[in-house]
Design an enzyme around this catalytic site. Sequence first.
Site, mmCIF file in Angstrom:
data_model
loop_
_atom_site.group_PDB
_atom_site.id
_atom_site.type_symbol
_atom_site.label_atom_id
_atom_site.label_comp_id
_atom_site.label_asym_id
_atom_site.label_seq_id
_atom_site.Cartn_x
_atom_site.Cartn_y
_atom_site.Cartn_z
ATOM 1 N N ARG A 179 48.884 -10.541 19.762
ATOM 2 C CA ARG A 179 49.414 -11.131 18.524
ATOM 3 C C ARG A 179 50.899 -10.802 18.399
ATOM 4 N NH1 ARG A 179 45.734 -9.580 13.398
ATOM 5 N NH2 ARG A 179 46.743 -7.597 13.848
ATOM 6 N N TYR A 184 50.318 -3.524 3.245
ATOM 7 C CA TYR A 184 51.077 -2.844 4.312
ATOM 8 C C TYR A 184 51.510 -3.775 5.436
ATOM 9 C CZ TYR A 184 46.147 -2.323 5.791
ATOM 10 O OH TYR A 184 44.825 -2.543 6.081
ATOM 11 N N LYS A 185 51.122 -5.061 5.346
ATOM 12 C CA LYS A 185 51.502 -6.000 6.405
ATOM 13 C C LYS A 185 52.820 -6.676 6.017
ATOM 14 C CE LYS A 185 46.614 -6.866 7.411
ATOM 15 N NZ LYS A 185 46.472 -6.308 8.756
ATOM 16 N N ASP A 211 40.314 -13.317 0.952
ATOM 17 C CA ASP A 211 41.032 -12.177 1.526
ATOM 18 C C ASP A 211 42.402 -12.694 1.949
ATOM 19 O OD1 ASP A 211 42.130 -10.205 3.149
ATOM 20 O OD2 ASP A 211 40.206 -9.624 4.029
ATOM 21 N N PHE A 243 37.044 -11.074 9.580
ATOM 22 C CA PHE A 243 37.496 -9.707 9.860
ATOM 23 C C PHE A 243 36.351 -8.712 9.601
ATOM 24 C CE2 PHE A 243 39.669 -5.707 8.943
ATOM 25 C CZ PHE A 243 40.524 -5.623 10.026
HETATM 26 C C1 PLP Z 1 41.807 -9.700 7.023
HETATM 27 C C2 PLP Z 1 41.798 -8.225 6.754
HETATM 28 N N1 PLP Z 1 41.035 -7.737 5.750
HETATM 29 C C3 PLP Z 1 40.978 -6.417 5.495
HETATM 30 C C4 PLP Z 1 41.684 -5.512 6.265
HETATM 31 C C5 PLP Z 1 41.504 -4.028 6.081
HETATM 32 O O1 PLP Z 1 41.843 -3.563 4.869
HETATM 33 P P1 PLP Z 1 41.783 -2.022 4.467
HETATM 34 O O2 PLP Z 1 41.838 -1.209 5.707
HETATM 35 O O3 PLP Z 1 42.990 -1.843 3.596
HETATM 36 O O4 PLP Z 1 40.533 -1.799 3.710
HETATM 37 C C6 PLP Z 1 42.503 -5.972 7.295
HETATM 38 C C7 PLP Z 1 43.268 -5.005 8.099
HETATM 39 O O5 PLP Z 1 43.960 -5.303 9.017
HETATM 40 C C8 PLP Z 1 42.546 -7.359 7.546
HETATM 41 O O6 PLP Z 1 43.287 -7.833 8.557
#
Ligand code: PLP
Length: 399
Positions: free
Chosen positions: A371, A226-227, A201, A137
Amino acid sequence: VTPLPKSPTRGRPDRDLALELDASDPLAEWREEFVIPDPHLVYLDGNSLGMTPKRTVAAVREVIESQWAGDLISSWWDNGWLDLPLTVGNQLAPVIGARPDEVVVHESTTVCLFQLVNAALDLHPGRRIIAVDDTEFPTDRYVVDGIARVRPGVEVRRGLDDLTDVDVVVRSLVDYRTAALQPIAAETARAAAAGASTVWDLSHAAGVVAVDLAGAGAEFAAGCTYKFLNGGPGAPAFSYVRSDLHDRLTQPIWGWFAQTDQFAMDAPFAPRDGIARLLNGTPPILGLTAARGGISIVADAGIAAIAMKAESLSSYAVDLADHVALTCATAPVPTSSGGHVSIIHPDAVALQRALADRKVIVDKRDPDILRLGLSPLTTRFTDVFECLMMLADLAAPTR
Ligand SMILES: Cc1ncc(COP(=O)(O)O)c(C=O)c1O
Protein backbone atom coordinates in the site's frame (compact mmCIF):
# COMPACT_ATOMS: atom_id res chain seq x y z
CA VAL A 1 -7.59 24.24 -6.75
CA THR A 2 -7.52 22.97 -10.33
CA PRO A 3 -7.98 19.21 -10.71
CA LEU A 4 -5.36 17.41 -12.77
CA PRO A 5 -6.37 15.92 -16.10
CA LYS A 6 -7.45 12.26 -16.05
CA SER A 7 -4.09 10.91 -17.18
CA PRO A 8 -1.60 13.12 -15.37
CA THR A 9 1.60 11.50 -16.61
CA ARG A 10 0.46 12.40 -20.12
CA GLY A 11 2.75 9.72 -21.46
CA ARG A 12 5.71 11.17 -19.57
CA PRO A 13 6.80 9.01 -16.68
CA ASP A 14 9.66 11.42 -15.94
CA ARG A 15 10.87 13.28 -12.88
CA ASP A 16 10.45 16.70 -14.48
CA LEU A 17 6.70 16.26 -14.67
CA ALA A 18 6.59 15.23 -10.98
CA LEU A 19 8.59 18.37 -10.15
CA GLU A 20 6.18 20.50 -12.21
CA LEU A 21 3.20 18.99 -10.39
CA ASP A 22 4.82 19.70 -7.01
CA ALA A 23 5.61 23.27 -8.06
CA SER A 24 1.99 23.95 -8.92
CA ASP A 25 0.56 22.16 -5.85
CA PRO A 26 -1.53 24.65 -3.85
CA LEU A 27 -1.10 22.55 -0.69
CA ALA A 28 2.68 22.17 -0.96
CA GLU A 29 3.44 24.61 1.86
CA TRP A 30 1.52 22.51 4.42
CA ARG A 31 4.41 20.01 4.45
CA GLU A 32 6.33 22.67 6.38
CA GLU A 33 3.86 22.14 9.24
CA PHE A 34 5.20 18.61 9.81
CA VAL A 35 8.40 17.23 11.32
CA ILE A 36 10.47 15.81 8.44
CA PRO A 37 13.00 13.55 10.19
CA ASP A 38 15.23 13.07 7.13
CA PRO A 39 15.10 15.10 3.90
CA HIS A 40 15.77 11.92 1.88
CA LEU A 41 12.91 9.96 3.45
CA VAL A 42 10.01 9.07 1.15
CA TYR A 43 7.17 8.40 3.59
CA LEU A 44 4.18 6.75 1.94
CA ASP A 45 2.57 5.33 5.07
CA GLY A 46 0.46 8.24 6.28
CA ASN A 47 -2.59 6.02 5.72
CA SER A 48 -1.35 3.96 8.69
CA LEU A 49 0.38 6.58 10.83
CA GLY A 50 0.28 10.20 9.71
CA MET A 51 3.44 12.28 10.16
CA THR A 52 4.01 14.45 13.26
CA PRO A 53 2.58 17.98 13.14
CA LYS A 54 4.95 20.56 14.63
CA ARG A 55 1.98 22.22 16.32
CA THR A 56 1.24 18.93 18.10
CA VAL A 57 4.76 18.76 19.53
CA ALA A 58 4.24 22.28 20.92
CA ALA A 59 0.69 21.57 22.17
CA VAL A 60 1.61 18.33 23.98
CA ARG A 61 4.62 20.04 25.56
CA GLU A 62 2.38 22.92 26.70
CA VAL A 63 -0.20 20.58 28.22
CA ILE A 64 2.49 18.65 30.08
CA GLU A 65 4.65 21.57 31.19
CA SER A 66 2.02 24.17 31.92
CA GLN A 67 -1.28 22.38 32.55
CA TRP A 68 -0.31 19.03 34.06
CA ALA A 69 2.90 20.17 35.78
CA GLY A 70 1.62 23.65 36.63
CA ASP A 71 -2.14 23.67 37.11
CA LEU A 72 -2.40 20.02 38.15
CA ILE A 73 -5.89 18.76 39.13
CA SER A 74 -7.62 22.09 38.48
CA SER A 75 -6.93 21.52 34.76
CA TRP A 76 -9.95 19.21 34.58
CA TRP A 77 -12.11 22.31 35.01
CA ASP A 78 -9.88 25.29 34.22
CA ASN A 79 -8.16 23.91 31.12
CA GLY A 80 -11.21 22.20 29.64
CA TRP A 81 -10.02 18.64 30.18
CA LEU A 82 -13.44 17.31 31.29
CA ASP A 83 -15.06 18.17 27.98
CA LEU A 84 -12.05 17.68 25.70
CA PRO A 85 -13.60 14.65 23.89
CA LEU A 86 -16.54 16.89 22.92
CA THR A 87 -14.40 19.93 22.10
CA VAL A 88 -12.19 17.91 19.76
CA GLY A 89 -15.30 16.24 18.34
CA ASN A 90 -16.67 19.64 17.38
CA GLN A 91 -13.36 20.50 15.73
CA LEU A 92 -13.57 17.31 13.66
CA ALA A 93 -17.27 17.61 12.77
CA PRO A 94 -16.94 19.88 9.69
CA VAL A 95 -14.09 17.71 8.33
CA ILE A 96 -16.49 14.75 8.03
CA GLY A 97 -19.62 16.71 7.18
CA ALA A 98 -21.23 16.32 10.60
CA ARG A 99 -23.20 19.02 12.43
CA PRO A 100 -21.98 20.56 15.70
CA ASP A 101 -22.41 18.30 18.75
CA GLU A 102 -22.68 15.11 16.70
CA VAL A 103 -19.09 13.87 17.19
CA VAL A 104 -17.08 12.73 20.20
CA VAL A 105 -13.37 11.80 20.17
CA HIS A 106 -12.47 9.04 22.62
CA GLU A 107 -11.53 5.35 22.96
CA SER A 108 -10.30 3.19 20.05
CA THR A 109 -12.25 2.64 16.82
CA THR A 110 -12.88 -0.91 18.06
CA VAL A 111 -14.62 0.33 21.23
CA CYS A 112 -16.51 3.02 19.29
CA LEU A 113 -17.80 0.38 16.84
CA PHE A 114 -18.86 -1.82 19.75
CA GLN A 115 -20.86 1.04 21.26
CA LEU A 116 -22.42 2.13 17.98
CA VAL A 117 -23.42 -1.34 16.74
CA ASN A 118 -25.11 -1.99 20.09
CA ALA A 119 -26.79 1.43 19.88
CA ALA A 120 -28.01 0.68 16.34
CA LEU A 121 -29.42 -2.70 17.45
CA ASP A 122 -31.27 -1.01 20.31
CA LEU A 123 -32.70 1.76 18.14
CA HIS A 124 -35.77 -0.33 17.24
CA PRO A 125 -37.24 -3.26 19.21
CA GLY A 126 -36.58 -6.70 17.80
CA ARG A 127 -33.47 -5.85 15.80
CA ARG A 128 -31.13 -8.84 15.61
CA ILE A 129 -29.37 -9.35 12.27
CA ILE A 130 -26.03 -7.60 11.62
CA ALA A 131 -24.49 -7.77 8.13
CA VAL A 132 -20.77 -7.43 7.51
CA ASP A 133 -18.66 -8.42 4.52
CA ASP A 134 -16.02 -11.15 4.64
CA THR A 135 -13.48 -8.72 3.21
CA GLU A 136 -14.12 -6.13 5.95
CA PHE A 137 -11.26 -4.99 8.21
CA PRO A 138 -10.70 -7.62 10.95
CA THR A 139 -11.68 -5.48 13.95
CA ASP A 140 -15.08 -4.70 12.41
CA ARG A 141 -15.79 -8.41 11.86
CA TYR A 142 -14.51 -9.34 15.31
CA VAL A 143 -16.64 -6.66 17.00
CA VAL A 144 -19.88 -7.88 15.42
CA ASP A 145 -19.03 -11.53 16.14
CA GLY A 146 -18.27 -10.55 19.74
CA ILE A 147 -21.59 -8.74 20.04
CA ALA A 148 -23.47 -11.77 18.69
CA ARG A 149 -21.68 -13.89 21.31
CA VAL A 150 -22.92 -11.81 24.25
CA ARG A 151 -26.37 -10.81 22.94
CA PRO A 152 -28.74 -13.79 22.80
CA GLY A 153 -30.68 -13.90 19.52
CA VAL A 154 -28.32 -11.60 17.62
CA GLU A 155 -26.90 -13.11 14.41
CA VAL A 156 -24.16 -12.07 12.00
CA ARG A 157 -24.72 -12.46 8.27
CA ARG A 158 -21.74 -12.32 5.88
CA GLY A 159 -22.12 -10.28 2.69
CA LEU A 160 -23.89 -7.05 1.83
CA ASP A 161 -25.46 -7.74 -1.57
CA ASP A 162 -28.80 -8.92 -0.21
CA LEU A 163 -29.96 -6.91 2.82
CA THR A 164 -33.32 -8.63 3.24
CA ASP A 165 -34.15 -8.87 6.98
CA VAL A 166 -30.88 -7.15 7.93
CA ASP A 167 -31.15 -4.65 10.81
CA VAL A 168 -27.63 -3.22 11.07
CA VAL A 169 -24.93 -2.97 8.40
CA VAL A 170 -21.28 -2.49 9.40
CA ARG A 171 -18.96 -1.42 6.61
CA SER A 172 -15.97 0.72 5.67
CA LEU A 173 -16.44 3.72 3.44
CA VAL A 174 -12.97 3.09 1.97
CA ASP A 175 -11.62 -0.45 1.60
CA TYR A 176 -8.36 -0.82 3.54
CA ARG A 177 -6.83 -3.03 0.87
CA THR A 178 -7.92 -1.52 -2.45
CA ALA A 179 -9.02 2.03 -1.50
CA ALA A 180 -12.39 1.33 -3.18
CA LEU A 181 -14.83 4.09 -2.14
CA GLN A 182 -18.51 3.37 -1.45
CA PRO A 183 -21.17 5.87 -2.53
CA ILE A 184 -22.16 6.74 1.04
CA ALA A 185 -25.53 8.37 0.34
CA ALA A 186 -26.73 5.64 -2.04
CA GLU A 187 -25.57 2.79 0.21
CA THR A 188 -27.01 4.39 3.36
CA ALA A 189 -30.32 4.75 1.50
CA ARG A 190 -30.20 1.15 0.18
CA ALA A 191 -29.75 -0.16 3.72
CA ALA A 192 -32.47 2.16 5.05
CA ALA A 193 -34.87 0.91 2.35
CA ALA A 194 -34.27 -2.60 3.70
CA GLY A 195 -34.99 -1.33 7.23
CA ALA A 196 -31.35 -1.29 8.33
CA SER A 197 -29.13 1.30 10.01
CA THR A 198 -25.56 1.55 8.72
CA VAL A 199 -22.54 1.98 10.99
CA TRP A 200 -19.88 3.44 8.72
CA ASP A 201 -16.19 2.89 9.48
CA LEU A 202 -14.50 6.04 8.18
CA SER A 203 -10.96 5.06 9.23
CA HIS A 204 -9.52 5.28 5.70
CA ALA A 205 -11.72 8.21 4.68
CA ALA A 206 -11.55 10.80 7.47
CA GLY A 207 -9.08 13.52 6.57
CA VAL A 208 -8.67 12.50 2.93
CA VAL A 209 -12.18 12.17 1.46
CA ALA A 210 -14.69 15.04 1.61
CA VAL A 211 -17.20 12.92 3.54
CA ASP A 212 -20.65 14.50 3.89
CA LEU A 213 -22.31 12.57 6.72
CA ALA A 214 -25.20 15.02 7.04
CA GLY A 215 -25.82 15.10 3.29
CA ALA A 216 -25.77 11.30 3.15
CA GLY A 217 -28.28 11.03 6.00
CA ALA A 218 -25.79 8.77 7.80
CA GLU A 219 -26.94 7.60 11.24
CA PHE A 220 -23.73 6.20 12.78
CA ALA A 221 -20.01 6.41 12.00
CA ALA A 222 -16.66 5.83 13.69
CA GLY A 223 -13.03 5.97 12.65
CA CYS A 224 -9.36 6.43 13.45
CA THR A 225 -7.60 9.77 13.93
CA TYR A 226 -4.04 8.46 13.62
CA LYS A 227 -4.12 7.98 9.84
CA PHE A 228 -4.97 10.93 7.55
CA LEU A 229 -5.88 13.07 10.56
CA ASN A 230 -2.28 12.83 11.84
CA GLY A 231 -3.43 12.39 15.46
CA GLY A 232 -0.44 10.30 16.59
CA PRO A 233 0.12 6.68 17.60
CA GLY A 234 -2.92 5.28 19.39
CA ALA A 235 -4.72 8.63 19.20
CA PRO A 236 -8.35 8.33 20.31
CA ALA A 237 -10.95 7.53 17.66
CA PHE A 238 -14.21 9.30 16.89
CA SER A 239 -17.88 8.40 17.00
CA TYR A 240 -20.66 10.21 15.16
CA VAL A 241 -24.39 9.81 15.76
CA ARG A 242 -27.00 11.83 13.84
CA SER A 243 -28.50 14.37 16.23
CA ASP A 244 -32.15 13.33 15.88
CA LEU A 245 -31.19 9.92 17.33
CA HIS A 246 -29.48 11.27 20.47
CA ASP A 247 -32.60 11.15 22.66
CA ARG A 248 -33.05 7.44 21.97
CA LEU A 249 -29.34 6.62 22.07
CA THR A 250 -28.32 3.85 24.46
CA GLN A 251 -24.94 2.17 24.65
CA PRO A 252 -23.57 -0.66 26.76
CA ILE A 253 -20.49 0.88 28.44
CA TRP A 254 -21.94 2.98 31.23
CA GLY A 255 -19.41 5.23 32.91
CA TRP A 256 -19.35 8.32 35.08
CA PHE A 257 -18.31 10.69 32.25
CA ALA A 258 -21.71 10.01 30.64
CA GLN A 259 -23.59 10.62 33.89
CA THR A 260 -25.82 13.71 34.09
CA ASP A 261 -24.25 14.86 37.33
CA GLN A 262 -20.82 13.27 37.20
CA PHE A 263 -19.87 14.18 40.74
CA ALA A 264 -23.13 13.14 42.44
CA MET A 265 -21.44 10.03 43.72
CA ASP A 266 -24.47 8.15 45.01
CA ALA A 267 -26.73 8.73 42.00
CA PRO A 268 -27.83 5.82 39.81
CA PHE A 269 -26.81 6.05 36.13
CA ALA A 270 -28.81 8.69 34.22
CA PRO A 271 -27.12 9.46 30.89
CA ARG A 272 -26.35 13.01 29.78
CA ASP A 273 -28.18 14.54 26.83
CA GLY A 274 -26.66 14.44 23.38
CA ILE A 275 -23.53 12.75 22.06
CA ALA A 276 -21.94 12.97 25.57
CA ARG A 277 -23.86 9.84 26.51
CA LEU A 278 -21.26 7.85 24.54
CA LEU A 279 -18.55 8.88 27.00
CA ASN A 280 -17.19 6.23 29.34
CA GLY A 281 -14.32 6.80 31.74
CA THR A 282 -11.48 9.31 32.13
CA PRO A 283 -10.34 10.46 28.67
CA PRO A 284 -6.65 10.39 27.61
CA ILE A 285 -5.81 14.10 27.70
CA LEU A 286 -2.37 13.80 26.09
CA GLY A 287 -3.74 11.62 23.28
CA LEU A 288 -6.63 14.02 22.75
CA THR A 289 -4.24 16.96 22.66
CA ALA A 290 -2.25 15.22 19.93
CA ALA A 291 -5.41 14.30 18.02
CA ARG A 292 -6.53 17.91 18.25
CA GLY A 293 -3.29 19.12 16.63
CA GLY A 294 -3.62 16.77 13.66
CA ILE A 295 -7.33 17.43 13.18
CA SER A 296 -6.77 21.19 13.31
CA ILE A 297 -4.24 21.06 10.45
CA VAL A 298 -6.73 19.20 8.25
CA ALA A 299 -9.48 21.65 9.20
CA ASP A 300 -7.20 24.63 8.48
CA ALA A 301 -5.95 23.32 5.13
CA GLY A 302 -9.53 22.45 4.10
CA ILE A 303 -10.90 19.00 3.34
CA ALA A 304 -12.09 19.98 -0.16
CA ALA A 305 -8.58 20.95 -1.27
CA ILE A 306 -7.08 17.92 0.48
CA ALA A 307 -9.51 15.53 -1.22
CA MET A 308 -8.78 17.08 -4.60
CA LYS A 309 -5.03 16.63 -4.15
CA ALA A 310 -5.60 13.03 -3.00
CA GLU A 311 -7.42 12.35 -6.24
CA SER A 312 -4.61 13.93 -8.26
CA LEU A 313 -1.92 11.94 -6.42
CA SER A 314 -3.91 8.76 -6.89
CA SER A 315 -4.51 9.32 -10.61
CA TYR A 316 -0.82 10.05 -11.01
CA ALA A 317 0.21 6.90 -9.10
CA VAL A 318 -2.25 4.59 -10.91
CA ASP A 319 -1.17 5.97 -14.27
CA LEU A 320 2.54 5.74 -13.47
CA ALA A 321 2.16 2.16 -12.15
CA ASP A 322 0.54 1.28 -15.45
CA HIS A 323 3.43 2.87 -17.40
CA VAL A 324 5.99 0.77 -15.55
CA ALA A 325 3.84 -2.39 -15.79
CA LEU A 326 3.13 -2.81 -12.07
CA THR A 327 -0.23 -4.42 -11.25
CA CYS A 328 -2.54 -2.08 -9.41
CA ALA A 329 -5.42 -3.25 -7.17
CA THR A 330 -6.79 0.28 -6.98
CA ALA A 331 -9.33 1.54 -9.47
CA PRO A 332 -8.92 5.12 -10.66
CA VAL A 333 -10.79 7.85 -8.78
CA PRO A 334 -13.69 8.46 -8.26
CA THR A 335 -14.20 4.72 -7.71
CA SER A 336 -11.34 4.84 -5.19
CA SER A 337 -10.70 7.33 -2.40
CA GLY A 338 -7.33 8.70 -3.46
CA GLY A 339 -5.93 7.94 -0.01
CA HIS A 340 -3.77 5.05 -1.08
CA VAL A 341 -2.87 2.99 -4.11
CA SER A 342 -2.24 -0.74 -3.80
CA ILE A 343 0.24 -2.63 -5.93
CA ILE A 344 -0.08 -6.41 -6.15
CA HIS A 345 3.11 -8.43 -6.26
CA PRO A 346 3.93 -11.97 -5.06
CA ASP A 347 7.13 -10.68 -3.41
CA ALA A 348 5.42 -7.87 -1.51
CA VAL A 349 7.26 -8.60 1.76
CA ALA A 350 10.72 -8.59 0.20
CA LEU A 351 9.91 -5.51 -1.86
CA GLN A 352 8.68 -3.60 1.19
CA ARG A 353 11.97 -4.38 2.96
CA ALA A 354 14.07 -3.48 -0.08
CA LEU A 355 12.25 -0.13 -0.37
CA ALA A 356 12.75 0.54 3.36
CA ASP A 357 16.50 -0.10 2.93
CA ARG A 358 16.40 2.75 0.40
CA LYS A 359 14.44 5.03 2.79
CA VAL A 360 11.13 4.54 1.01
CA ILE A 361 8.43 3.57 3.51
CA VAL A 362 5.27 1.82 2.32
CA ASP A 363 3.13 -0.75 4.08
CA LYS A 364 1.95 -4.22 3.26
CA ARG A 365 -1.24 -6.19 3.66
CA ASP A 366 -1.25 -9.96 3.37
CA PRO A 367 -0.78 -11.77 1.19
CA ASP A 368 0.56 -9.74 -1.73
CA ILE A 369 -0.41 -6.07 -1.43
CA LEU A 370 1.92 -3.10 -1.09
CA ARG A 371 0.00 0.00 0.00
CA LEU A 372 1.34 3.38 -1.05
CA GLY A 373 -0.26 5.89 1.31
CA LEU A 374 -0.97 9.26 -0.31
CA SER A 375 -1.36 11.81 2.48
CA PRO A 376 -2.07 15.07 0.66
CA LEU A 377 -0.52 17.37 3.27
CA THR A 378 2.83 15.56 3.31
CA THR A 379 3.09 13.51 0.10
CA ARG A 380 4.73 15.05 -2.97
CA PHE A 381 4.33 13.90 -6.57
CA THR A 382 8.09 13.35 -6.57
CA ASP A 383 7.69 10.93 -3.63
CA VAL A 384 5.23 8.88 -5.68
CA PHE A 385 7.56 9.03 -8.68
CA GLU A 386 10.63 7.91 -6.68
CA CYS A 387 8.74 5.06 -5.05
CA LEU A 388 7.19 3.65 -8.21
CA MET A 389 10.40 3.90 -10.24
CA MET A 390 12.32 2.13 -7.49
CA LEU A 391 9.60 -0.48 -7.16
CA ALA A 392 9.57 -1.10 -10.91
CA ASP A 393 13.32 -1.56 -10.79
CA LEU A 394 13.27 -3.91 -7.79
CA ALA A 395 10.35 -5.93 -9.15
CA ALA A 396 11.75 -6.25 -12.68
CA PRO A 397 13.34 -9.74 -12.48
CA THR A 398 10.15 -11.47 -11.27
CA ARG A 399 7.60 -9.37 -13.07
C1 PLP B 1 -10.83 0.13 8.65
C2 PLP B 1 -10.23 0.11 10.02
N1 PLP B 1 -11.03 0.00 11.10
C3 PLP B 1 -10.52 -0.05 12.34
C4 PLP B 1 -9.16 -0.02 12.56
C5 PLP B 1 -8.58 -0.23 13.93
O1 PLP B 1 -8.95 0.68 14.85
P1 PLP B 1 -8.42 0.69 16.35
O2 PLP B 1 -7.14 -0.06 16.40
O3 PLP B 1 -8.26 2.14 16.66
O4 PLP B 1 -9.46 0.07 17.20
C6 PLP B 1 -8.29 0.12 11.48
C7 PLP B 1 -6.84 0.18 11.71
O5 PLP B 1 -6.03 0.26 10.85
C8 PLP B 1 -8.85 0.17 10.18
O6 PLP B 1 -8.04 0.26 9.11
